[in-house]
Design a protein around this motif. Structure first.
Motif, PDB file in Angstrom:
ATOM      1  N   LEU A 126       0.810  -1.259   0.010  1.00 51.58           N
ATOM      2  CA  LEU A 126       0.034   0.075   0.026  1.00 51.58           C
ATOM      3  C   LEU A 126       0.880   1.465   0.119  1.00 51.58           C
ATOM      4  CD1 LEU A 126      -2.721  -0.791   2.820  1.00 51.58           C
ATOM      5  CD2 LEU A 126      -2.691  -1.212   0.153  1.00 51.58           C
ATOM      6  N   ASN A 127       0.321   2.263  -0.700  1.00 51.98           N
ATOM      7  CA  ASN A 127       1.193   3.554  -0.781  1.00 51.98           C
ATOM      8  C   ASN A 127       0.938   4.435   0.498  1.00 51.98           C
ATOM      9  OD1 ASN A 127      -1.265   4.992  -1.314  1.00 51.98           O
ATOM     10  ND2 ASN A 127      -0.968   4.759  -3.532  1.00 51.98           N
ATOM     11  N   GLU A 160      -2.882   5.002   1.389  1.00 49.17           N
ATOM     12  CA  GLU A 160      -3.653   3.937   1.430  1.00 49.17           C
ATOM     13  C   GLU A 160      -3.068   3.437   2.770  1.00 49.17           C
ATOM     14  OE1 GLU A 160      -3.925   2.239  -3.277  1.00 49.17           O
ATOM     15  OE2 GLU A 160      -2.153   1.870  -2.221  1.00 49.17           O
ATOM     16  N   ASN A 161      -2.016   3.182   3.176  1.00 46.68           N
ATOM     17  CA  ASN A 161      -1.598   2.911   4.353  1.00 46.68           C
ATOM     18  C   ASN A 161      -2.512   3.976   5.842  1.00 46.68           C
ATOM     19  OD1 ASN A 161       0.662   0.991   5.300  1.00 46.68           O
ATOM     20  ND2 ASN A 161       1.219   1.713   3.567  1.00 46.68           N
ATOM     21  N   ILE A 162      -2.264   5.072   5.389  1.00 48.67           N
ATOM     22  CA  ILE A 162      -2.967   5.975   6.371  1.00 48.67           C
ATOM     23  C   ILE A 162      -4.502   5.564   6.206  1.00 48.67           C
ATOM     24  CG2 ILE A 162      -3.629   8.377   6.898  1.00 48.67           C
ATOM     25  CD1 ILE A 162      -0.939   9.257   5.733  1.00 48.67           C
ATOM     26  N   ALA A 163      -5.314   5.418   5.041  1.00 49.28           N
ATOM     27  CA  ALA A 163      -6.587   5.026   5.072  1.00 49.28           C
ATOM     28  C   ALA A 163      -6.901   3.739   5.678  1.00 49.28           C
ATOM     29  CB  ALA A 163      -6.852   5.140   3.563  1.00 49.28           C
ATOM     30  N   PHE A 164      -6.107   2.928   5.895  1.00 51.73           N
ATOM     31  CA  PHE A 164      -6.140   1.613   6.153  1.00 51.73           C
ATOM     32  C   PHE A 164      -7.398   1.224   7.455  1.00 51.73           C
ATOM     33  CE2 PHE A 164      -5.917  -2.694   8.166  1.00 51.73           C
ATOM     34  CZ  PHE A 164      -5.764  -3.489   7.087  1.00 51.73           C
ATOM     35  N   GLY A 165      -7.141   1.911   8.528  1.00 50.38           N
ATOM     36  CA  GLY A 165      -8.235   1.822   9.490  1.00 50.38           C
ATOM     37  C   GLY A 165      -9.551   2.746   9.206  1.00 50.38           C
ATOM     38  N   TYR A 181       5.319   4.098  -1.823  1.00 48.04           N
ATOM     39  CA  TYR A 181       5.422   2.928  -1.174  1.00 48.04           C
ATOM     40  C   TYR A 181       6.428   2.818   0.056  1.00 48.04           C
ATOM     41  CZ  TYR A 181       1.973   1.227  -4.664  1.00 48.04           C
ATOM     42  OH  TYR A 181       1.020   1.124  -5.222  1.00 48.04           O
ATOM     43  N   PRO A 182       6.314   2.166   0.954  1.00 45.59           N
ATOM     44  CA  PRO A 182       7.200   2.121   2.090  1.00 45.59           C
ATOM     45  C   PRO A 182       8.558   1.930   1.588  1.00 45.59           C
ATOM     46  CG  PRO A 182       5.352   0.726   2.807  1.00 45.59           C
ATOM     47  CD  PRO A 182       5.050   1.307   1.115  1.00 45.59           C
ATOM     48  N   HIS A 183       9.023   1.236   0.793  1.00 46.84           N
ATOM     49  CA  HIS A 183      10.411   0.865   0.517  1.00 46.84           C
ATOM     50  C   HIS A 183      11.119   1.947  -0.223  1.00 46.84           C
ATOM     51  CE1 HIS A 183       8.450  -0.014  -3.660  1.00 46.84           C
ATOM     52  NE2 HIS A 183       9.693   0.041  -4.034  1.00 46.84           N
ATOM     53  N   GLN A 184      10.134   2.968  -0.757  1.00 46.27           N
ATOM     54  CA  GLN A 184      10.665   4.187  -1.459  1.00 46.27           C
ATOM     55  C   GLN A 184      10.917   5.406  -0.331  1.00 46.27           C
ATOM     56  OE1 GLN A 184       7.340   4.377  -3.991  1.00 46.27           O
ATOM     57  NE2 GLN A 184       8.692   4.007  -5.732  1.00 46.27           N
ATOM     58  N   LEU A 185      10.686   5.111   0.992  1.00 48.83           N
ATOM     59  CA  LEU A 185      10.549   6.194   2.011  1.00 48.83           C
ATOM     60  C   LEU A 185      11.730   6.063   3.018  1.00 48.83           C
ATOM     61  CD1 LEU A 185       6.934   6.179   3.041  1.00 48.83           C
ATOM     62  CD2 LEU A 185       8.049   7.861   1.393  1.00 48.83           C
ATOM     63  N   SER A 186      12.447   6.823   3.714  1.00 48.15           N
ATOM     64  CA  SER A 186      13.469   6.736   4.540  1.00 48.15           C
ATOM     65  C   SER A 186      12.806   6.168   5.983  1.00 48.15           C
ATOM     66  CB  SER A 186      13.973   8.197   4.645  1.00 48.15           C
ATOM     67  OG  SER A 186      13.028   9.099   5.326  1.00 48.15           O
ATOM     68  N   GLY A 243      12.712   7.651   8.789  1.00 45.18           N
ATOM     69  CA  GLY A 243      12.158   8.736   9.453  1.00 45.18           C
ATOM     70  C   GLY A 243      10.557   9.235   8.747  1.00 45.18           C
ATOM     71  N   GLN A 244      10.652   9.016   7.300  1.00 41.12           N
ATOM     72  CA  GLN A 244       9.496   8.976   6.587  1.00 41.12           C
ATOM     73  C   GLN A 244       8.475   7.743   7.184  1.00 41.12           C
ATOM     74  OE1 GLN A 244      10.875   9.497   2.665  1.00 41.12           O
ATOM     75  NE2 GLN A 244      10.716  11.688   2.842  1.00 41.12           N
ATOM     76  N   GLN A 245       8.799   6.607   7.189  1.00 40.32           N
ATOM     77  CA  GLN A 245       8.121   5.546   7.366  1.00 40.32           C
ATOM     78  C   GLN A 245       7.640   5.697   8.752  1.00 40.32           C
ATOM     79  OE1 GLN A 245       9.873   1.767   6.827  1.00 40.32           O
ATOM     80  NE2 GLN A 245      10.968   2.483   5.003  1.00 40.32           N
ATOM     81  N   GLN A 246       8.412   6.546   9.557  1.00 35.73           N
ATOM     82  CA  GLN A 246       7.904   6.172  11.075  1.00 35.73           C
ATOM     83  C   GLN A 246       6.706   7.219  11.181  1.00 35.73           C
ATOM     84  OE1 GLN A 246       8.061   9.059  13.699  1.00 35.73           O
ATOM     85  NE2 GLN A 246       8.876   8.044  15.376  1.00 35.73           N
ATOM     86  N   ARG A 247       6.902   8.588  10.188  1.00 34.26           N
ATOM     87  CA  ARG A 247       5.928   9.618  10.337  1.00 34.26           C
ATOM     88  C   ARG A 247       4.474   9.105   9.438  1.00 34.26           C
ATOM     89  NH1 ARG A 247       8.539  14.484   7.439  1.00 34.26           N
ATOM     90  NH2 ARG A 247      10.134  13.098   6.973  1.00 34.26           N
ATOM     91  N   VAL A 248       4.710   8.074   8.608  1.00 36.97           N
ATOM     92  CA  VAL A 248       3.506   7.614   7.901  1.00 36.97           C
ATOM     93  C   VAL A 248       2.614   6.579   9.190  1.00 36.97           C
ATOM     94  CG1 VAL A 248       2.779   6.118   6.214  1.00 36.97           C
ATOM     95  CG2 VAL A 248       4.366   7.626   5.891  1.00 36.97           C
ATOM     96  N   ALA A 249       3.703   5.933   9.931  1.00 32.85           N
ATOM     97  CA  ALA A 249       2.956   4.937  10.776  1.00 32.85           C
ATOM     98  C   ALA A 249       2.136   5.784  12.024  1.00 32.85           C
ATOM     99  CB  ALA A 249       4.092   4.113  11.533  1.00 32.85           C
ATOM    100  N   LEU A 250       2.831   6.723  12.241  1.00 28.23           N
ATOM    101  CA  LEU A 250       2.093   7.730  13.251  1.00 28.23           C
ATOM    102  C   LEU A 250       0.907   8.442  12.803  1.00 28.23           C
ATOM    103  CD1 LEU A 250       2.210   9.131  15.705  1.00 28.23           C
ATOM    104  CD2 LEU A 250       3.349  11.070  15.034  1.00 28.23           C
ATOM    105  N   ALA A 251       0.892   8.641  11.698  1.00 26.31           N
ATOM    106  CA  ALA A 251      -0.327   9.291  10.790  1.00 26.31           C
ATOM    107  C   ALA A 251      -1.337   8.302  10.645  1.00 26.31           C
ATOM    108  CB  ALA A 251       0.163   9.903   9.248  1.00 26.31           C
TER     109      ALA A 251
END
Length: 356
Positions: free
Chosen positions: A91-92, A95-100, A129-134, A136-144
């Protein structure tokens, strides 16, 4: 807003027994690996089931062993930020943020995604997509993603552990700002004492599955109630102790007798002082001042740790550790011994406990 936890969980070789109440201010849970920090969060989130006890969030019972209540995770309205972020690789970002948010009207989903993208400052990266993020960016997406469902409680399980030192500083600042604006209960698990001090106002200290201390961070750092708390909050100078006379304590492991400016409990067992509260002084006549010899040094980018003995003929381990700025060390290092170290009575703390 209030989270009440009073639970026990029995596992082969490990038992968790913890109780506390958390409110608006972020509550830190500090402890070594294996102390039960993450297990506590998993029980609150419904990912693990306690053996007995109860968990109540804003008056709503999430778990109660006596009443037979155990709400599934999806009904608890609790957000969980995992150590490894647990983003869905297929998921991009959007889509990750929208999952819940499934089940909500499309307009609500779109609005929340846009709000959270702006909050984490990743505008323009929605399709990545997650593999295209640093990291820190992945952590921010997970928090969002965690905040998008507007949880009543936010559980943060060592959220900076996968980041390098530079990114940790950046993300810590952003998380602190996010938590200040968050209208819910937040728990922050860490084994990093400096991190816990900066992010949290109150702390729980855990050891071997139990809460051994709980209170505001200033008190726990300045007057740790037991040896475990002293050790986990970074105190490297602890000695077995006994009362020698009114106002005097014999530090058995340091080989000296100290004047103290506080009442002595009848059952005192230890005395301690932090490394930065020790000072190399010129005047040997100051109270609690002793000749000392440096047996070893430890280097860090800004400071030097001095390993000290008060008796140069003692063949055991060093008695005390002191920290000085590198500029101070440059002035001290060529002096002949003995030097004089002052153990300031204002910064000594007394403990009645047993050494772990």
């Amino acid at each position: 807003m209030e989270l009440t936890v009073d639970i026990e969980k029995s596992l082969p070789g490990f038992s968790l027994k913890v109780s506390f109440t958390a409110g608006k201010d972020t509550l830190g849970i500090l402890g070594a690996s294996g102390s039960g920090k993450s297990m506590t969060l998993r029980c609150i989130a419904g990912l693990e089931t306690p053996t007995k006890g109860r968990i109540i969030l804003n008056g709503r019972t999430l778990f109660d062993s006596k009443q037979g209540i155990n709400l599934p995770s999806r009904f608890r309205n609790v957000g969980f930020l995992f150590q490894n972020y647990a983003l869905f690789p297929h998921l991009n970002v959007a889509e990750n943020i929208a999952f819940g948010l499934k089940g909500l009207p499309k307009t609500v989903q779109t609005r929340r995604i846009k709000e959270k993208i702006a909050m984490i400052q990743l505008e323009g990266l929605e399709e990545r997509y997650p593999h295209q993020l640093s990291g820190g960016q992945q952590q921010r997406v997970a928090l969002a993603r965690t905040l998008a469902v507007e949880p009543e409680a936010l559980l943060l399980d060592e959220p900076f552990s996968a980041l390098d030192h530079y990114l940790r500083g950046q993300m810590e600042k952003q998380l602190t700002e996010t938590l200040a604006a968050y209208n819910g209960v937040s728990l922050f698990v860490t084994h990093d004492l400096e991190e816990s001090y900066r992010v949290c106002r109150d702390l729980i200290i855990m050891e071997q599955g139990e809460k051994v201390a709980w209170g505001d961070k200033e008190t726990l750092f300045q007057k740790p109630p037991n040896v475990t708390t002293a050790q986990l909050t970074g105190c490297r100078n602890l000695s077995r102790a006994r009362a020698a006379a009114p106002g005097l304590v014999e530090a058995l492991d340091w080989g000296c007798t100290l004047r103290v400016n506080q009442p002595l409990p009848a059952d005192l067992t230890h005395i301690g002082i932090r490394t930065h509260h020790l000072a190399v002084v010129e005047d040997p006549n100051l109270d609690n001042t002793f000749p000392c010899w440096v047996t070893q040094t430890g280097d860090s980018p800004c400071r030097v740790t001095l390993f000290l003995k008060l008796n140069p003929y003692d063949t055991g381990p060093c008695h005390l550790q002191a920290e000085v700025a590198k500029e101070t060390w440059a002035l001290l290092k060529d002096r002949s011994f003995p030097w004089y170290i002052r153990i300031n009575p204002e910064h000594l703390f007394i403990i009645n406990d047993k050494l772990i």
